[in-house]
Scaffold this active site. Structure first.
Site, mmCIF file in Angstrom:
data_model
loop_
_atom_site.group_PDB
_atom_site.id
_atom_site.type_symbol
_atom_site.label_atom_id
_atom_site.label_comp_id
_atom_site.label_asym_id
_atom_site.label_seq_id
_atom_site.Cartn_x
_atom_site.Cartn_y
_atom_site.Cartn_z
ATOM 1 N N ARG A 9 -12.069 -11.077 29.023
ATOM 2 C CA ARG A 9 -11.136 -11.557 30.047
ATOM 3 C C ARG A 9 -10.347 -10.385 30.646
ATOM 4 N NH1 ARG A 9 -6.195 -11.499 27.659
ATOM 5 N NH2 ARG A 9 -6.152 -11.473 25.369
ATOM 6 N N HIS A 51 -6.324 -15.360 13.407
ATOM 7 C CA HIS A 51 -5.430 -14.947 14.489
ATOM 8 C C HIS A 51 -3.982 -15.195 14.089
ATOM 9 C CE1 HIS A 51 -8.754 -14.951 17.631
ATOM 10 N NE2 HIS A 51 -8.058 -13.865 17.925
ATOM 11 N N CYS A 71 -11.944 -9.750 19.099
ATOM 12 C CA CYS A 71 -11.738 -10.490 17.844
ATOM 13 C C CYS A 71 -13.034 -11.180 17.419
ATOM 14 C CB CYS A 71 -10.620 -11.508 18.005
ATOM 15 S SG CYS A 71 -8.982 -10.767 18.251
ATOM 16 N N GLU A 106 -10.165 -18.847 11.980
ATOM 17 C CA GLU A 106 -11.334 -19.106 12.816
ATOM 18 C C GLU A 106 -12.526 -19.558 11.965
ATOM 19 O OE1 GLU A 106 -10.862 -19.286 15.851
ATOM 20 O OE2 GLU A 106 -8.998 -18.153 16.070
#
Length: 245
Positions: free
Chosen positions: A87, A164, A140, A77
């Site tokens: 979510r 990730h 994250c 990232e």
């Protein structure tokens, strides 16, 4: 030198999380560098407290890991943004929507890991890897931002960032979802730790036989192709103690 690698406990519908499973495969020391590991809660308040306490040890580098279902490669990232927008609920049932992580904090922090070198090393080891520009808006991204903010305040020279990893096959055995073997994830994370350590070195002393020089007692060598990939962009000082002796 000290390096910290973190992962997360299982969350959502999964009983496994490769980002924490991989931690047990890492050595406690590597090339004279201390390697610490930390498994984080999937709940922001608990995870923040745990990480902030760990960071007081003063690390030279931090690699935060998380799992991203559906991704087929490791994704390093590039940026953490100052927003939570869950979510799904976290492991304590909390949800966050349109909330800033740090009031009056910067809109974003960028990774300071040697991510292009990490990408090159993994790809040359035939491990799927890419740079990602979105760590999401769940835990994250949250912990990536918190780590960067703490380091900006207290340890600005720390090299840090988030990676990730894909789901492992047992997590998606009945789903049409990409996955990666645990063995490959372990190899990838170790290579990223090695790449991070080497990023602090301008010159590297290495045994000449590992570089392919025929200086062994039998006229041969111990060429280590993986090591040569790691050292490709470094100035190497080849040394053979036997010949010099």
């Amino acid at each position: 030198m000290k390096i910290l690698v973190t992962g997360f406990e299982p969350f959502g519908k999964d009983s496994l999380n490769p980002s924490s499973m991989v931690l047990s495969s890492l050595p406690s020391t590597l090339w004279g560098c201390e390697i610490d590991t930390l498994c984080l809660n999937v709940e922001a308040t608990k995870a923040e407290a745990s990480l902030k306490q760990q960071l007081t040890k003063g690390y030279d580098g931090v690699i935060l890991l998380g799992v991203a279902r559906g991704r087929s490669n490791l994704t390093i990232e590039r940026v953490a943004i100052n927003i939570d927008d869950y979510r799904i609920p976290d492991n304590d049932g909390n949800t966050r929507q349109d909330l800033t992580i740090v009031e009056d904090g910067p809109a974003a922090y960028f990774s300071t890991l040697p991510y292009r070198e990490m990408e090159r090393v993994l790809q040359e080891h035939q491990i799927p890897c890419a740079i990602s520009n979105s760590a999401g808006t769940y835990l994250c991204n949250h912990m990536f931002y918190v780590c960067a903010h703490e380091s900006a305040l207290n340890n600005p020279n720390c090299k840090l960032g988030f990676v990730h990893v894909p789901a492992i096959p047992t997590m998606v055995v009945n789903e049409a979802v990409a996955s990666m073997s645990m063995e490959m994830i372990e190899k990838a994370v170790l290579l990223m730790v090695k790449t991070l350590i080497l990023s602090f070195c301008k010159k590297v002393a290495v045994s000449a036989c590992l570089c392919g020089k025929n200086c062994k007692y039998n006229g041969g060598n111990n060429l280590n192709e993986s090591l040569m990939i790691l050292l490709k962009n470094h100035e190497c000082i080849e040394v053979c103690p036997e010949v010099q002796g």
